[in-house]
Design an enzyme around this catalytic site. Structure first.
Site, short mmCIF file in Angstrom:
data_model
loop_
_atom_site.label_atom_id
_atom_site.label_comp_id
_atom_site.label_asym_id
_atom_site.label_seq_id
_atom_site.Cartn_x
_atom_site.Cartn_y
_atom_site.Cartn_z
N TYR A 138 0.62 -1.26 -0.09
CA TYR A 138 -0.02 0.05 -0.14
C TYR A 138 1.06 1.30 0.08
O TYR A 138 0.41 2.51 0.16
CB TYR A 138 -0.99 0.00 1.19
N LYS A 184 2.58 -15.51 4.39
CA LYS A 184 2.76 -16.40 3.36
C LYS A 184 4.31 -16.79 3.09
O LYS A 184 4.92 -16.87 2.14
CB LYS A 184 2.16 -15.66 2.11
N ASP A 216 -3.71 -18.34 2.97
CA ASP A 216 -4.70 -19.00 2.37
C ASP A 216 -5.50 -20.09 3.39
O ASP A 216 -6.66 -19.99 3.66
CB ASP A 216 -4.12 -19.72 1.14
N ASP A 240 -6.15 -6.43 5.39
CA ASP A 240 -7.16 -5.75 4.77
C ASP A 240 -8.31 -6.93 4.22
O ASP A 240 -9.55 -6.69 4.50
CB ASP A 240 -6.65 -5.12 3.32
N ASP A 244 -11.89 -7.80 6.49
CA ASP A 244 -13.26 -7.69 5.82
C ASP A 244 -14.07 -8.97 6.29
O ASP A 244 -15.43 -9.08 6.35
CB ASP A 244 -13.20 -7.28 4.50
MG MG Z 1 -10.73 -2.58 3.20
#
Ligand code: MG
Ligand code: NAI
Length: 354
Positions: A138, A184, A216, A240, A244
């Site tokens: 990001y 990961k 995963d 992120d 969610d």
């Molecule tokens: Mg988000």
């Protein structure tokens, strides 16, 4: 105790839910020795339309000089994606808010609103995601071409250390028994460094168990056995996504709260939902995500876990009497945004009074 709270109402349903957050802050100031001064720091799409910027310098100045920021949500359907929303990244980067804290707690009274079958919910869900908030993919380092495109996923040792330390300190404060790290490391170099640092730091917290799970596998464990997790620490993009996924487990997007935090400095508290253009202006948005973000403000910025607990109890008590449309129940009254805020405020008032 005087505190200056910067207020960004934002777009769509943002102003409606922020008003209910302010209502809760005012109740606290009425019944404790807190004294709040609210300063508007407009940002987002409506502001962009007038000033040609989504975060006017004056707003950022107000935010920088406040004790905390209460933020609604921004984004308008008639603007291109990002035109309004990039203000959030500017605030996160500008204040170096390296912790994104997202509790995912399913109140017992909302069990039937959880999309999981009861056997999967088990003992209940009470997880806090600690997401790295300033590094990784990001940071916007890369390039976009026609034949190829690239994004650089860069983590520094300092960046990993500070977020992982925060996660362990948080777990210690909450009396959590386990910290889960999601990465990961079977593929990514950044995850190999992350995992190494995670284990270095865990050595200082011998009373807390640790586990590593690949991203995963984690996405399926989160719906298969969410009760096994307490503090979960992870990088920016994985955080992120899984936060969610987690948000959906607690009954409604409108219930989710978050903090963008730099311990000891100005931090930003916001519901996890967006500006909800489909319901904006109807007076039906659920204000609980915002009210629980105010709870986080007390816990993380003002070191007042007791007031945090009172707010949590007030929300839980209110949910047994009435609810907004998104979490409505046949046997309870369906409430507007303002009525839901009023009900929680009245529950809070009665606990703070004694
Ligand atoms: Mg988000
Ligand atoms: P959204 O979160 O605004 O809405 C998704 C769905 O959840 C909608 O059906 C909405 O009605 C419902 N919902 C959201 N908040 C609710 C609440 N408090 N009570 C009841 N129902 C609620 O996500 P969407 O539609 O993808 O995005 C709308 C705009 O918000 C976009 O411009 C997006 O970029 C922006 N956005 C801004 C965020 C922020 O300011 N931090 C975060 C996420 C999206």
């Amino acid at each position: 105790m005087k505190k200056i709270i910067a207020i960004t109402r934002g777009d769509g349903c943002g102003p409606e839910v922020v008003n209910e957050g302010i209502k809760i802050l005012k109740i606290v100031s009425d019944f404790t020795d807190y004294d709040f001064e609210f300063k508007d720091a407009p940002a987002g799409g409506e502001v962009w339309k007038v000033f040609g910027t989504n975060l006017p310098e004056k707003s950022f100045d107000i935010i920088k000089n406040s004790d905390a920021l209460l933020f609604g949500a921004i984004g308008l359907p008639d603007l291109s994606p990002g035109v309004a929303e990039s203000a959030i990244m500017k605030i996160r980067q500008g204040l170096d808010l390296y912790v994104n804290l997202r509790p995912v707690k399913l109140y017992d009274v909302l069990r039937e609103k959880c999309p999981l079958k009861s056997e999967f919910i088990g003992k209940g869900i009470d997880i806090t995601f600690v997401r790295e908030n300033t590094e990784g993919l990001y940071k916007n380092i890369g390039k976009l071409g026609e034949a190829s495109a690239e994004d650089l996923m860069l983590y520094s040792r300092d960046g990993c250390e500070r977020i992982i330390k925060f996660a362990f300190e948080f777990a210690k404060r909450q009396d959590h028994k386990i910290v889960t790290s999601v990465d990961k490391a079977n593929i990514l170099n950044t995850s190999k460094l992350w995992r190494k640092i995670f284990h270095e730091i865990s050595g200082n917290y011998s009373n807390i168990k640790t586990e590593d799970i690949y991203i995963d596998a984690f996405t399926q464990w989160l719906i298969r056995a969410p009760h096994r997790f307490q503090t979960v620490v992870t990088g920016n993009m994985f955080g992120d996504i899984i936060s969610d996924e987690g948000a959906f487990l607690i009954g409604s997007l409108g219930m989710g709260s978050s903090g963008n935090i730099h311990p000891g400095k100005v931090s930003m508290y916001e519901p996890i939902h967006g500006s909800a253009p489909d319901i904006a202006g109807k007076g039906i948005a659920n204000p609980i995500g915002t009210i629980l973000s105010v709870k986080l403000m007390f816990e993380e910025s003002f070191n007042s876990s007791e007031i945090g607990r009172n707010i949590d109890n007030a929300v839980e008590a209110a949910l047994q009497e009435g609810r907004t449309l998104d979490i409505q129940s046949k046997s309870l009254k369906t409430l507007s945004t303002i009525e839901m805020g009023d009900l929680i405020a009245s529950k809070l008032k009665s606990t703070l009074k004694v």
